[in-house]
Design a protein around this motif. Structure first.
Motif, PDB file in Angstrom:
ATOM      1  N   SER A  55      23.083  27.667  17.764  1.00  3.16           N
ATOM      2  CA  SER A  55      24.450  28.333  17.709  1.00  3.16           C
ATOM      3  C   SER A  55      25.070  26.862  17.919  1.00  3.16           C
ATOM      4  N   SER A  56      26.322  26.842  16.721  1.00  2.00           N
ATOM      5  CA  SER A  56      26.897  25.259  17.287  1.00  2.00           C
ATOM      6  C   SER A  56      27.464  24.533  18.363  1.00  2.00           C
ATOM      7  N   LEU A  57      27.151  25.581  19.080  1.00  2.00           N
ATOM      8  CA  LEU A  57      28.262  25.360  20.366  1.00  2.00           C
ATOM      9  C   LEU A  57      26.855  25.477  21.767  1.00  2.00           C
ATOM     10  N   ILE A  58      25.861  25.065  21.315  1.00  2.00           N
ATOM     11  CA  ILE A  58      25.430  25.261  22.378  1.00  2.00           C
ATOM     12  C   ILE A  58      23.589  24.190  22.303  1.00  2.00           C
ATOM     13  N   GLY A  59      23.773  23.843  23.347  1.00  2.00           N
ATOM     14  CA  GLY A  59      22.619  22.090  22.637  1.00  2.00           C
ATOM     15  C   GLY A  59      21.968  22.791  22.515  1.00  2.00           C
ATOM     16  N   GLN A  60      20.613  21.557  21.754  1.00  2.00           N
ATOM     17  CA  GLN A  60      19.144  21.987  22.454  1.00  2.00           C
ATOM     18  C   GLN A  60      18.088  20.855  22.574  1.00  2.00           C
ATOM     19  N   ASN A  61      17.190  21.074  23.741  1.00  2.00           N
ATOM     20  CA  ASN A  61      16.239  20.093  24.128  1.00  2.00           C
ATOM     21  C   ASN A  61      15.184  19.344  22.975  1.00  2.00           C
ATOM     22  N   PHE A  62      15.890  18.583  22.129  1.00  2.00           N
ATOM     23  CA  PHE A  62      14.954  17.802  21.019  1.00  2.00           C
ATOM     24  C   PHE A  62      14.663  16.945  22.012  1.00  2.00           C
ATOM     25  N   SER A  63      12.820  16.466  21.528  1.00  2.00           N
ATOM     26  CA  SER A  63      12.640  14.670  22.162  1.00  2.00           C
ATOM     27  C   SER A  63      11.614  14.448  21.245  1.00  2.00           C
ATOM     28  N   ASP A  64      11.097  15.109  20.203  1.00  2.00           N
ATOM     29  CA  ASP A  64      10.893  14.750  19.574  1.00  2.00           C
ATOM     30  C   ASP A  64      11.076  13.265  18.497  1.00  2.00           C
ATOM     31  N   PRO A  65      10.995  11.669  19.081  1.00  2.00           N
ATOM     32  CA  PRO A  65      11.438  10.643  18.347  1.00  2.00           C
ATOM     33  C   PRO A  65      12.074  11.086  17.101  1.00  2.00           C
ATOM     34  N   TRP A  69      18.294  12.790  19.908  1.00  2.00           N
ATOM     35  CA  TRP A  69      18.394  13.453  20.995  1.00  2.00           C
ATOM     36  C   TRP A  69      19.893  14.116  21.434  1.00  2.00           C
ATOM     37  N   GLY A  70      19.940  14.846  22.347  1.00  3.01           N
ATOM     38  CA  GLY A  70      21.213  14.909  22.196  1.00  3.01           C
ATOM     39  C   GLY A  70      21.705  13.911  24.152  1.00  3.01           C
ATOM     40  N   ARG A  71      22.884  15.273  24.070  1.00  5.35           N
ATOM     41  CA  ARG A  71      23.522  14.821  25.621  1.00  5.35           C
ATOM     42  C   ARG A  71      22.551  15.759  26.925  1.00  5.35           C
ATOM     43  N   ALA A 107      14.276   5.939  29.123  1.00  2.78           N
ATOM     44  CA  ALA A 107      13.396   7.038  28.520  1.00  2.78           C
ATOM     45  C   ALA A 107      13.853   6.098  27.039  1.00  2.78           C
ATOM     46  N   LEU A 108      15.211   6.049  26.471  1.00  2.00           N
ATOM     47  CA  LEU A 108      15.439   5.777  24.800  1.00  2.00           C
ATOM     48  C   LEU A 108      15.014   4.029  24.916  1.00  2.00           C
ATOM     49  N   ARG A 109      14.972   2.785  25.647  1.00  4.15           N
ATOM     50  CA  ARG A 109      14.240   1.599  25.829  1.00  4.15           C
ATOM     51  C   ARG A 109      13.066   1.829  24.817  1.00  4.15           C
ATOM     52  N   VAL A 110      11.747   2.241  25.594  1.00  3.24           N
ATOM     53  CA  VAL A 110      10.819   2.573  25.517  1.00  3.24           C
ATOM     54  C   VAL A 110      11.072   3.071  24.159  1.00  3.24           C
ATOM     55  N   ALA A 111      11.075   4.806  23.903  1.00  2.18           N
ATOM     56  CA  ALA A 111      11.395   4.463  22.562  1.00  2.18           C
ATOM     57  C   ALA A 111      11.786   4.557  21.440  1.00  2.18           C
ATOM     58  N   ASP A 112      12.476   3.086  21.749  1.00  4.77           N
ATOM     59  CA  ASP A 112      13.129   2.251  20.446  1.00  4.77           C
ATOM     60  C   ASP A 112      13.148   0.818  20.890  1.00  4.77           C
ATOM     61  N   PRO A 113      11.229   0.319  21.483  1.00  2.00           N
ATOM     62  CA  PRO A 113      12.125  -0.978  21.750  1.00  2.00           C
ATOM     63  C   PRO A 113      12.763  -1.842  21.547  1.00  2.00           C
ATOM     64  N   GLY A 114      12.630  -2.533  20.091  1.00  2.00           N
ATOM     65  CA  GLY A 114      13.945  -3.936  19.867  1.00  2.00           C
ATOM     66  C   GLY A 114      15.093  -3.085  19.407  1.00  2.00           C
ATOM     67  N   ASN A 115      15.639  -1.846  19.963  1.00  2.00           N
ATOM     68  CA  ASN A 115      17.206  -1.909  20.476  1.00  2.00           C
ATOM     69  C   ASN A 115      17.345  -2.541  20.928  1.00  2.00           C
ATOM     70  N   THR A 116      17.967  -3.614  20.712  1.00  2.00           N
ATOM     71  CA  THR A 116      19.175  -4.038  22.685  1.00  2.00           C
ATOM     72  C   THR A 116      20.402  -4.016  22.416  1.00  2.00           C
ATOM     73  N   ALA A 117      20.963  -2.790  21.865  1.00  2.00           N
ATOM     74  CA  ALA A 117      22.238  -2.499  21.797  1.00  2.00           C
ATOM     75  C   ALA A 117      22.796  -1.666  23.398  1.00  2.00           C
ATOM     76  N   PRO A 118      23.574  -1.717  23.370  1.00  2.00           N
ATOM     77  CA  PRO A 118      24.137  -1.324  24.752  1.00  2.00           C
ATOM     78  C   PRO A 118      24.480   0.749  24.652  1.00  2.00           C
ATOM     79  N   VAL A 119      24.003   1.113  25.526  1.00  2.00           N
ATOM     80  CA  VAL A 119      23.312   2.403  25.389  1.00  2.00           C
ATOM     81  C   VAL A 119      24.550   2.997  25.733  1.00  2.00           C
ATOM     82  N   PRO A 120      25.040   4.144  24.340  1.00  3.24           N
ATOM     83  CA  PRO A 120      26.449   5.104  25.154  1.00  3.24           C
ATOM     84  C   PRO A 120      25.927   5.435  26.258  1.00  3.24           C
TER      85      PRO A 120
END
Length: 204
Positions: A55-65, A69-71, A107-120
């Motif tokens: 459903s577009s109203l309910i999130g899902q647990n995406f974890s594959d890189p 990924w959602g909230r 976890a976000l940094r480990v998944a994308d080590p080269g990304n140094t941008a602030p995490v939203p």
């Protein structure tokens, strides 16, 4: 005064109101909703190849890189449990909240080590419902480099998919721009998205 003269009208009125408010009114409202807003009345289901995938109203647990990924979700016993909607109720000074946010950032940094941008912030904090299906465009763009790298796609193509799946505020001014994580990931998995072929190295 005879008690029957009081009880009978009360029971008749109770039965009539029960039928009116418990049967006729809900059926009328449901019928009107299905006629005017058929998709929303059916749960805003997202269908792929004739099968409902969510459903577009309910999130899902995406974890594959390779997916966006959602909230985070604080529902139990599993994330995005629509039967147990709710937040963590952790206060801003609670050490458990700080620890949870730090773990999500790591976890976000480990998944994308080269990304140094602030995490939203919406990528590391759960919503009050625990079911939020959307993220901010900034949260989607933060993940674009990881998704592009894992899938072997040009970053511009991934950013174009984000732009194409960004919804504007309601009527142009209510709310904030948002990206539905499920529809964005379905667009990524669609047949139109094909990784660029790998180039062979020079002959030695």
């Amino acid at each position: 005064m005879n008690n029957n003269s009081i009880i009978r009208p009360a029971l008749v009125l109770f039965a009539l109101l029960g039928v009116l408010t418990g049967l006729i009114y809900p059926m009328a409202v449901t019928g009107a909703a299905k006629a005017v807003f058929p998709s929303q009345a059916a749960g805003s289901l997202v269908v792929r190849d004739g099968t409902a995938v969510g459903s577009s109203l309910i999130g899902q647990n995406f974890s594959d890189p390779k997916h966006f990924w959602g909230r985070p979700s604080a529902t139990a016993p599993q994330p995005y449990n629509a039967g147990a909607s709710g937040g963590s109720n952790l206060g801003p000074l609670n050490p458990a909240l700080a620890d949870a946010v730090k773990a999500r950032i790591d976890a976000l940094r480990v998944a994308d080590p080269g990304n140094t941008a602030p995490v939203p912030v919406d990528l590391v904090t759960a919503s009050a419902s625990g079911l939020d299906p959307d993220i901010s465009p900034a949260a989607a763009q933060f993940q674009a480099s990881r998704v592009a790298r894992v899938r072997g796609l040009p970053l511009d193509q991934v950013n174009a998919l984000i732009a194409g799946n960004t919804q504007a505020p309601l009527w142009g001014f209510l709310g904030e721009p948002r990206v539905n994580v499920l529809t964005l990931n379905l667009a990524l998995d669609g047949p139109a998205v094909v990784a660029a072929p790998q180039q062979d190295g020079p002959m030695r």
